[in-house]
Write a protein that holds these residues in place. Structure first.
Motif, PDB file in Angstrom:
ATOM      1  N   UNK A  53     -34.263 -39.809  68.902  1.00  0.00           N
ATOM      2  CA  UNK A  53     -34.909 -39.616  67.755  1.00  0.00           C
ATOM      3  C   UNK A  53     -34.192 -40.391  66.551  1.00  0.00           C
ATOM      4  N   UNK A  54     -33.203 -40.728  66.490  1.00  0.00           N
ATOM      5  CA  UNK A  54     -32.668 -41.473  65.531  1.00  0.00           C
ATOM      6  C   UNK A  54     -33.566 -42.858  65.407  1.00  0.00           C
ATOM      7  N   UNK A  55     -33.754 -43.239  66.776  1.00  0.00           N
ATOM      8  CA  UNK A  55     -34.462 -44.598  66.663  1.00  0.00           C
ATOM      9  C   UNK A  55     -35.813 -44.411  66.214  1.00  0.00           C
ATOM     10  N   UNK A  56     -36.448 -43.303  66.539  1.00  0.00           N
ATOM     11  CA  UNK A  56     -37.774 -43.141  66.273  1.00  0.00           C
ATOM     12  C   UNK A  56     -37.965 -42.975  64.744  1.00  0.00           C
ATOM     13  N   UNK A  57     -37.008 -42.119  64.176  1.00  0.00           N
ATOM     14  CA  UNK A  57     -37.316 -41.488  62.705  1.00  0.00           C
ATOM     15  C   UNK A  57     -36.492 -42.481  61.854  1.00  0.00           C
ATOM     16  N   UNK A  58     -35.481 -43.249  62.212  1.00  0.00           N
ATOM     17  CA  UNK A  58     -34.487 -43.909  61.246  1.00  0.00           C
ATOM     18  C   UNK A  58     -33.564 -43.332  60.388  1.00  0.00           C
ATOM     19  N   UNK A  59     -33.296 -41.876  60.903  1.00  0.00           N
ATOM     20  CA  UNK A  59     -32.377 -41.130  60.279  1.00  0.00           C
ATOM     21  C   UNK A  59     -31.651 -40.138  61.188  1.00  0.00           C
ATOM     22  N   UNK A  60     -30.383 -40.199  61.052  1.00  0.00           N
ATOM     23  CA  UNK A  60     -29.562 -39.367  61.886  1.00  0.00           C
ATOM     24  C   UNK A  60     -29.027 -38.318  60.841  1.00  0.00           C
ATOM     25  N   UNK A  61     -28.608 -37.216  61.558  1.00  0.00           N
ATOM     26  CA  UNK A  61     -28.030 -35.998  60.999  1.00  0.00           C
ATOM     27  C   UNK A  61     -26.708 -35.645  61.831  1.00  0.00           C
ATOM     28  N   UNK A  62     -26.023 -34.962  60.913  1.00  0.00           N
ATOM     29  CA  UNK A  62     -24.813 -34.181  61.620  1.00  0.00           C
ATOM     30  C   UNK A  62     -24.539 -32.874  60.672  1.00  0.00           C
ATOM     31  N   UNK A  63     -24.550 -31.614  61.519  1.00  0.00           N
ATOM     32  CA  UNK A  63     -24.397 -30.348  60.817  1.00  0.00           C
ATOM     33  C   UNK A  63     -23.156 -29.827  61.331  1.00  0.00           C
ATOM     34  N   UNK A  64     -22.193 -29.977  60.756  1.00  0.00           N
ATOM     35  CA  UNK A  64     -20.791 -29.476  60.806  1.00  0.00           C
ATOM     36  C   UNK A  64     -20.302 -29.895  62.177  1.00  0.00           C
ATOM     37  N   UNK A  65     -20.748 -31.002  62.699  1.00  0.00           N
ATOM     38  CA  UNK A  65     -20.299 -31.577  63.855  1.00  0.00           C
ATOM     39  C   UNK A  65     -18.980 -32.368  63.857  1.00  0.00           C
ATOM     40  N   UNK A  66     -18.796 -32.853  62.771  1.00  0.00           N
ATOM     41  CA  UNK A  66     -17.360 -33.519  62.542  1.00  0.00           C
ATOM     42  C   UNK A  66     -16.342 -32.586  61.964  1.00  0.00           C
TER      43      UNK A  66
END
Length: 199
Positions: A165-178
């Motif tokens: 999804x990151x490669x397709x959209x050009x956007x990565x997200x994290x939601x309280x993962x770190x």
């Protein structure tokens, strides 16, 4: 004691600059010593320090006000983009760049904002939006999928789908993962030739 002395030195230098501004024809060292109530050697030391930085110029008569060049900090276009992103969001922003020495982070934020990262990415890169970008574009190998929070992706298939999804959209997200209470977005950065630079 050292702090008081350093402040008095700054005050003396400022008084000298004001005096030089009032006397464009120049002043002798003994005049400066008298103005400050200091010894000739102290006056020389202060004037020479100002001259080294361009604030004063030595002449036949003594010293006159110089034209110090303003300090100019060179910034790269990516660092300027980091500053612009911070000014628009007023949230902590990171620039992660791939260098020969590894990944280096630059950050911009205000005091008191959460700042969970140091000067490089942690081992648990799969828990960060920045890290997902590096993983998606093959700049890092997959680390052990250790959870940082209950929301960290630790299933290899789920993470691979996320990287697609990151490669397709050009956007990565994290939601309280770190870290609990923190979420982030990251986008890849490419050079003129299409080479991956960072996020």
């Amino acid at each position: 004691m050292a702090r008081k002395r350093s402040l008095s030195t700054v005050q003396a230098a400022l008084r000298i600059l004001a005096y030089l501004a009032e006397h464009p024809e120049g002043v002798e060292v003994k005049e400066v010593a008298r103005l400050l109530g200091k010894s000739l050697s102290t006056a020389y030391a202060l004037l020479n320090s100002l001259a080294e930085e361009g604030f004063a110029v030595k002449t036949e008569r003594g010293y006159r006000l110089g034209q110090a060049k303003p300090l100019r900090l060179e910034t790269t276009p990516l660092e300027e983009a980091l500053e612009e992103l911070y000014l628009r969001t007023r949230e902590r922003c990171y620039l992660a760049l791939l260098t020969p020495e590894g990944i280096r982070l630059k950050t911009r934020g205000r005091q008191g904002q959460p700042h969970p990262l140091g000067d490089t990415l942690p081992e648990e890169v799969h828990a960060l939006a920045l890290g997902k970008v590096f993983l998606a574009y093959g700049a890092l190998s997959l680390p052990p999928l250790v959870p940082r929070t209950p929301y960290t992706l630790t299933d290899p298939l789920a993470l691979e789908a996320e990287l697609t999804r990151v490669r397709e959209s050009g956007l990565a997200a994290e939601m309280e993962e770190y870290a609990p209470g923190l979420s982030a977005l990251a986008a890849p950065l490419f050079g003129p030739g299409g080479e991956f630079l960072g996020a």
